[in-house]
Design a protein around this motif. Structure first.
Motif, PDB file in Angstrom:
ATOM      1  N   GLY A  29       0.813  -1.216   0.000  1.00 15.71           N
ATOM      2  CA  GLY A  29       0.000   0.000   0.000  1.00 15.71           C
ATOM      3  C   GLY A  29       0.841   1.258   0.000  1.00 15.71           C
ATOM      4  N   ALA A  30       1.973   1.243   0.732  1.00 16.86           N
ATOM      5  CA  ALA A  30       2.844   2.419   0.806  1.00 16.86           C
ATOM      6  C   ALA A  30       3.464   2.726  -0.546  1.00 16.86           C
ATOM      7  CB  ALA A  30       3.941   2.195   1.845  1.00 16.86           C
ATOM      8  N   VAL A  31       3.710   1.694  -1.351  1.00 17.15           N
ATOM      9  CA  VAL A  31       4.292   1.898  -2.676  1.00 17.15           C
ATOM     10  C   VAL A  31       3.222   2.350  -3.667  1.00 17.15           C
ATOM     11  CG1 VAL A  31       5.472   0.767  -4.602  1.00 17.15           C
ATOM     12  CG2 VAL A  31       6.125   0.234  -2.252  1.00 17.15           C
ATOM     13  N   ILE A  32       2.066   1.698  -3.629  1.00 20.05           N
ATOM     14  CA  ILE A  32       1.021   2.016  -4.602  1.00 20.05           C
ATOM     15  C   ILE A  32       0.500   3.432  -4.404  1.00 20.05           C
ATOM     16  CG2 ILE A  32      -1.360   1.447  -5.252  1.00 20.05           C
ATOM     17  CD1 ILE A  32      -0.649  -1.486  -4.962  1.00 20.05           C
ATOM     18  N   GLU A  33       0.393   3.904  -3.140  1.00 14.68           N
ATOM     19  CA  GLU A  33      -0.180   5.236  -2.930  1.00 14.68           C
ATOM     20  C   GLU A  33       0.750   6.356  -3.396  1.00 14.68           C
ATOM     21  OE1 GLU A  33      -1.088   5.902   1.108  1.00 14.68           O
ATOM     22  OE2 GLU A  33       0.956   5.646   1.864  1.00 14.68           O
ATOM     23  N   GLN A  34       1.979   6.027  -3.789  1.00 13.87           N
ATOM     24  CA  GLN A  34       2.839   7.019  -4.434  1.00 13.87           C
ATOM     25  C   GLN A  34       2.396   7.285  -5.871  1.00 13.87           C
ATOM     26  OE1 GLN A  34       6.859   5.568  -4.135  1.00 13.87           O
ATOM     27  NE2 GLN A  34       7.003   5.935  -1.939  1.00 13.87           N
ATOM     28  N   SER A  84      -5.496   1.117   6.999  1.00 13.88           N
ATOM     29  CA  SER A  84      -6.636   0.346   6.506  1.00 13.88           C
ATOM     30  C   SER A  84      -6.144  -0.899   5.768  1.00 13.88           C
ATOM     31  CB  SER A  84      -7.492   1.197   5.571  1.00 13.88           C
ATOM     32  OG  SER A  84      -7.934   2.369   6.200  1.00 13.88           O
ATOM     33  N   ARG A  85      -6.833  -2.000   5.961  1.00 19.71           N
ATOM     34  CA  ARG A  85      -6.450  -3.248   5.293  1.00 19.71           C
ATOM     35  C   ARG A  85      -7.005  -3.317   3.879  1.00 19.71           C
ATOM     36  NH1 ARG A  85      -4.753  -7.759   7.715  1.00 19.71           N
ATOM     37  NH2 ARG A  85      -6.144  -9.029   6.421  1.00 19.71           N
ATOM     38  N   ASN A  86      -8.107  -2.637   3.626  1.00 22.87           N
ATOM     39  CA  ASN A  86      -8.763  -2.661   2.321  1.00 22.87           C
ATOM     40  C   ASN A  86      -8.858  -1.251   1.778  1.00 22.87           C
ATOM     41  OD1 ASN A  86      -9.700  -4.755   0.692  1.00 22.87           O
ATOM     42  ND2 ASN A  86     -11.102  -5.462   2.277  1.00 22.87           N
ATOM     43  N   ARG A  87      -8.190  -0.949   0.669  1.00 22.35           N
ATOM     44  CA  ARG A  87      -8.206   0.395   0.110  1.00 22.35           C
ATOM     45  C   ARG A  87      -8.521   0.310  -1.385  1.00 22.35           C
ATOM     46  NH1 ARG A  87      -2.834   3.382   2.082  1.00 22.35           N
ATOM     47  NH2 ARG A  87      -4.164   5.209   1.875  1.00 22.35           N
ATOM     48  N   ARG A  88      -9.090   1.387  -1.916  1.00 23.68           N
ATOM     49  CA  ARG A  88      -9.484   1.382  -3.329  1.00 23.68           C
ATOM     50  C   ARG A  88      -8.989   2.637  -4.030  1.00 23.68           C
ATOM     51  NH1 ARG A  88     -13.685  -2.474  -4.241  1.00 23.68           N
ATOM     52  NH2 ARG A  88     -13.555  -1.893  -6.444  1.00 23.68           N
ATOM     53  N   GLY A  89      -8.801   2.564  -5.317  1.00 20.09           N
ATOM     54  CA  GLY A  89      -8.403   3.706  -6.120  1.00 20.09           C
ATOM     55  C   GLY A  89      -8.595   3.405  -7.594  1.00 20.09           C
ATOM     56  N   LYS A  90      -8.274   4.377  -8.454  1.00 17.58           N
ATOM     57  CA  LYS A  90      -8.372   4.184  -9.897  1.00 17.58           C
ATOM     58  C   LYS A  90      -7.166   3.401 -10.396  1.00 17.58           C
ATOM     59  CE  LYS A  90     -10.920   8.490 -10.619  1.00 17.58           C
ATOM     60  NZ  LYS A  90     -10.910   9.816 -11.295  1.00 17.58           N
ATOM     61  N   CYS A  91      -7.413   2.469 -11.283  1.00 15.33           N
ATOM     62  CA  CYS A  91      -6.334   1.613 -11.782  1.00 15.33           C
ATOM     63  C   CYS A  91      -5.361   2.415 -12.641  1.00 15.33           C
ATOM     64  CB  CYS A  91      -6.914   0.459 -12.594  1.00 15.33           C
ATOM     65  SG  CYS A  91      -5.638  -0.647 -13.262  1.00 15.33           S
ATOM     66  N   ASP A 104      -3.317  -4.920   2.302  1.00 14.15           N
ATOM     67  CA  ASP A 104      -2.058  -5.108   3.027  1.00 14.15           C
ATOM     68  C   ASP A 104      -2.260  -6.203   4.060  1.00 14.15           C
ATOM     69  OD1 ASP A 104      -0.012  -3.568   2.036  1.00 14.15           O
ATOM     70  OD2 ASP A 104      -0.713  -1.747   3.011  1.00 14.15           O
ATOM     71  N   GLY A 105      -1.574  -7.309   3.881  1.00 10.48           N
ATOM     72  CA  GLY A 105      -1.737  -8.412   4.814  1.00 10.48           C
ATOM     73  C   GLY A 105      -0.814  -8.296   6.011  1.00 10.48           C
ATOM     74  N   ASP A 106      -1.050  -9.133   7.015  1.00 11.01           N
ATOM     75  CA  ASP A 106      -0.227  -9.123   8.224  1.00 11.01           C
ATOM     76  C   ASP A 106       1.034  -9.970   8.065  1.00 11.01           C
ATOM     77  OD1 ASP A 106      -2.050  -7.531   9.538  1.00 11.01           O
ATOM     78  OD2 ASP A 106      -3.219  -9.246  10.222  1.00 11.01           O
ATOM     79  N   LYS A 107       1.062 -10.878   7.086  1.00 13.60           N
ATOM     80  CA  LYS A 107       2.192 -11.800   6.955  1.00 13.60           C
ATOM     81  C   LYS A 107       2.738 -11.775   5.529  1.00 13.60           C
ATOM     82  CE  LYS A 107       0.608 -14.917  10.621  1.00 13.60           C
ATOM     83  NZ  LYS A 107       0.236 -16.300  10.961  1.00 13.60           N
ATOM     84  N   ALA A 108       3.072 -10.566   5.080  1.00 11.02           N
ATOM     85  CA  ALA A 108       3.700 -10.383   3.771  1.00 11.02           C
ATOM     86  C   ALA A 108       2.855 -10.937   2.634  1.00 11.02           C
ATOM     87  CB  ALA A 108       5.096 -11.032   3.748  1.00 11.02           C
ATOM     88  N   ASP A 109       1.518 -10.949   2.819  1.00 10.56           N
ATOM     89  CA  ASP A 109       0.659 -11.462   1.759  1.00 10.56           C
ATOM     90  C   ASP A 109      -0.163 -10.355   1.111  1.00 10.56           C
ATOM     91  OD1 ASP A 109      -0.900 -10.925   3.922  1.00 10.56           O
ATOM     92  OD2 ASP A 109      -2.022 -12.802   3.894  1.00 10.56           O
ATOM     93  N   GLY A 110       0.333  -9.106   1.166  1.00 11.40           N
ATOM     94  CA  GLY A 110      -0.385  -8.001   0.548  1.00 11.40           C
ATOM     95  C   GLY A 110      -0.357  -8.108  -0.972  1.00 11.40           C
ATOM     96  N   PHE A 111      -1.433  -7.625  -1.601  1.00  6.92           N
ATOM     97  CA  PHE A 111      -1.496  -7.680  -3.058  1.00  6.92           C
ATOM     98  C   PHE A 111      -2.431  -6.590  -3.571  1.00  6.92           C
ATOM     99  CE2 PHE A 111      -4.968 -10.305  -1.562  1.00  6.92           C
ATOM    100  CZ  PHE A 111      -6.029  -9.954  -2.388  1.00  6.92           C
TER     101      PHE A 111
END
Length: 440
Positions: free
Chosen positions: A19-24, A34-41, A55-62
């Protein structure tokens, strides 16, 4: 003994939240926690928030896009957003995570372009209307009401002298304006209808068209056309002298964002503006981010009655992008506009232009160290030939950068003269106007 690619990817995913990378690159809903976030592709054209980030708790974010079906982890995102190879994207992620000092050093080809998923959707009885359809319905129902518009701006502290009938005529008023979008339904004649149903949250609102100045060419020559792209809506409190403060009917007690938005932009805002009166070639343009900023700044600076007010709706439109060095390094000694991300401009304008730069911008502190939680700072070069250092970019520096980008963009486009005024430090121009009024 060198770690395998799989081990390196696992270490990156453990230390670098996706999430920290994508929000750039993508404006995401909710907060960083927040665990669930949305935006324009960023990989296909579309206005709906189809891009989901978990963003997952065990490196399973996608991340996953429900529009074009893009799916991947943080390394995949950096690879596709920058157009890098897998190896270079992994090296860049290791640099961002603090695992290594240097990135790939390779320039990417830019974001991949994907088509919207054409797979058949599951059948639905009803379908949510598009933002532009909502804009059309609201505009059709609204009517000119200069008194209501003036009441709002006076309540916000905008001096009465700049609230002329000519400027107020850019707005319409609707006493019962829908606050949220709704499902497309069937009208009385059985045809598809975009009319809002009963029971929606409503509030009084003022609104103005968002328009993009576009140079048109034909057999008879060329001309400037202000093309409508959507609607900017400001929801009001019951008295009509301020913005709405109202909880979402569906908000939970612990919701991090429980309030309905007090402003909405229904339609694409990139390159668009609110023109607070009809454009006149050669007129003195006063340009700021919001309606209140422009009107308040004009009052404080003593703009004459013939001056033309333009609200450009976002910081990106006001300043455009800044040309960065590789690995997102800020060359603070050589501020220059990025031609790939232009500021709002009026093609062919040759008159004077004044930018009104708010000075209440938050510092940019960079990503957080995953071990200590401390901000890493932004990579900056402060003088020619100087070293790259990491530190926060202050709000005052951001305002200065914005002013420089604004002036250089408009001068390059042929406007003359061009200058930029900054509000007092820590304030926007509307704050400054209210403070001046209270001091009298």
């Amino acid at each position: 003994d060198r770690p395998t690619f799989a081990a390196r990817v696992a270490e990156v995913r453990r230390k670098l939240p996706i999430g920290a990378v994508i929000e750039q690159h993508v404006k995401l809903s909710g907060s960083a926690s927040s665990r669930n976030r949305r935006g324009k592709c960023p990989f296909h054209s579309g206005n709906s928030p189809s891009f989901s980030v978990k963003d997952g708790d065990k490196a399973d974010g996608f991340g996953h896009c429900f529009g074009c079906a893009w799916h991947g982890d943080v390394v995949s995102f950096v690879r596709d957003i920058a157009g890098l190879s897998f190896v270079d994207a992994l090296s860049e992620c290791e640099r961002k995570a603090g695992i290594s000092d240097g990135g790939s050093g390779h320039a990417g080809a830019g974001p991949v372009q994907r088509e919207r998923n054409v797979a058949p959707k599951r059948a639905r009885q009803r379908e949510l209307i598009e933002p532009i359809e909502m804009a059309r319905e609201i505009w059709r129902r609204a009517a000119p009401n200069r008194d209501a518009v003036r009441r709002y701006f006076l309540g916000r502290g905008v001096p009465a002298a700049v609230l002329t009938d000519r400027r107020m005529s850019a707005f319409r008023y609707l006493a019962e304006c829908p606050c949220v979008s709704w499902d497309r339904g069937a009208g009385a004649d059985g045809r598809t209808s975009t009319a809002p149903p009963a029971g929606l949250p409503i509030a009084p609102a003022i609104m103005a068209m968002m328009r993009v100045p576009t140079r048109m060419e034909g057999d008879t020559g060329h001309w400037l056309e202000w093309v409508p792209t959507g609607l900017h809506v400001t929801y009001l409190n019951p008295a009509g002298d301020g913005t709405m403060i109202r909880r979402k009917p569906w908000a939970k007690p612990d919701d991090a964002d429980p309030l309905l938005p007090k402003r909405r932009m229904l339609g694409p805002a990139a390159g668009a503006c609110i023109l607070l009166e009809e454009y006149r070639p050669g007129a003195h343009l006063w340009i700021g981010e919001g309606n209140e900023t422009v009107l308040s700044g004009m009052a404080l600076a003593g703009a004459d009655e013939a001056a033309l007010a333009v609200a450009v709706l976002s910081l990106d439109n006001l300043q455009g992008g800044m040309r960065m060095w590789k690995n997102r390094t800020w060359p603070l000694h050589a501020i220059a506009p990025d031609p790939e991300r232009p500021a709002f401009l009026v093609p062919g304008h040759r008159g004077p232009v004044t930018g009104l730069i708010d000075s209440d911008m938050s510092p940019l502190r960079g990503m957080k160290d995953q071990r200590t939680g401390a901000p890493l700072g932004e990579a900056v070069v402060e003088r020619k030939g100087g070293p790259i250092v990491r530190r926060a970019i202050t709000g005052a520096e951001r305002a200065r950068i914005c002013g420089e980008l604004f002036v250089k963009s408009w001068r390059a486009a042929g406007a003359n003269p061009v200058d930029a005024l900054r509000a007092p430090m820590g304030m926007d121009f509307n704050d400054a106007a209210r403070a001046a009024k209270e001091a009298v």
